[in-house]
Design a protein around this motif. Structure first.
Motif, short mmCIF file in Angstrom:
data_model
loop_
_atom_site.label_atom_id
_atom_site.label_comp_id
_atom_site.label_asym_id
_atom_site.label_seq_id
_atom_site.Cartn_x
_atom_site.Cartn_y
_atom_site.Cartn_z
N PRO A 125 0.84 -1.22 0.00
CA PRO A 125 0.00 0.00 0.00
C PRO A 125 0.86 1.26 0.00
O PRO A 125 2.00 1.24 0.47
N GLN A 126 0.32 2.31 -0.50
CA GLN A 126 1.05 3.57 -0.61
C GLN A 126 1.60 4.01 0.76
O GLN A 126 2.69 4.57 0.84
N ALA A 127 0.83 3.74 1.83
CA ALA A 127 1.20 4.21 3.16
C ALA A 127 2.49 3.57 3.68
O ALA A 127 3.23 4.18 4.45
N THR A 128 2.76 2.31 3.26
CA THR A 128 3.95 1.61 3.76
C THR A 128 5.01 1.39 2.68
O THR A 128 6.07 0.83 2.95
N ARG A 129 4.72 1.82 1.48
CA ARG A 129 5.61 1.58 0.35
C ARG A 129 7.00 2.20 0.56
O ARG A 129 8.02 1.62 0.21
N GLY A 130 7.00 3.39 1.14
CA GLY A 130 8.27 4.07 1.37
C GLY A 130 9.18 3.31 2.31
O GLY A 130 10.39 3.23 2.10
#
Length: 202
Positions: A125-130
């Motif tokens: 998910p975008q929230a944990t991708r980083g």
């Protein structure tokens, strides 16, 4: 005998500037091997080549993601280059400084690793991708440092000369500029650890 070997090394280092990346990499590796095998110093080779230094922009942005900076640090070290950041009133520029043949190889590594990390991270998910990208970058950078340390042990003279030449160029052109350093900070520890684990498969 040493003159014959040194001439071969010079020719191989010249081939290291070839636009054919496979040929350039192979030539550089053979030059390393000859110096190691005959216990010769890179200082025995003509110093004219010390000015064959380039400074190339790799990325430009308002704010380079932390994981990209970490990868650039690792790649620069593994290829006897320096990762430098310069800024103007609009953007910051991530650059690699080093012998032209080293920068060619480093740029290809950057392209491959950036694309691979972006592709693998899309599973999250975008929230944990980083954080996943940071985990990947952490392991990859450590592996690149291991390669650099191993080469220093096997062929100290060539490695030291390549690195010192880049540092001299940096000092003369940019004064007190320093190599980039950064620390990775993750919010989601589990995702970061998963990235670290997957980094061994790249």
């Amino acid at each position: 005998m040493s003159d014959i070997i040194l001439n071969k090394v010079k020719k191989l280092l010249n081939l290291g500037n070839s636009p054919n990346e496979a040929e350039a990499q192979s030539a550089i590796e053979k030059a390393h091997q000859l110096l190691k095998e005959y216990n010769l110093s890179i200082n025995d080779i003509s110093q004219d080549s010390q000015y064959d230094i380039v400074e190339e922009v790799i990325t430009e942005s308002i704010n380079t993601p932390q994981w990209k900076q970490y990868i650039l640090i690792g790649i620069a070290k593994a290829n006897y280059c320096i990762h430098l950041i310069t800024k103007d009133y609009k953007k910051s520029y991530d650059k690699l400084v080093g012998k032209s043949h080293n920068v060619v190889v480093a740029k290809e590594m950057v392209k491959y690793l950036f694309e691979t990390i972006e592709r693998l991270s899309k599973r999250y998910p975008q929230a944990t991708r980083g954080d996943y990208k940071k985990g990947l970058a952490y392991t990859i950078c450590n592996r690149l440092h291991e390669i650099n340390n191993q080469e220093k042990q096997e062929c100290t003279a060539l490695v030291v000369q390549e690195e010192e030449t880049a540092k001299k160029f940096l000092s003369e052109k940019h004064g007190n500029a320093k190599e980039v350093s950064t620390k990775l900070r993750a919010k989601n520890h589990l995702t970061f650890c998963k990235g670290m684990q997957d980094g061994y498969d790249i």
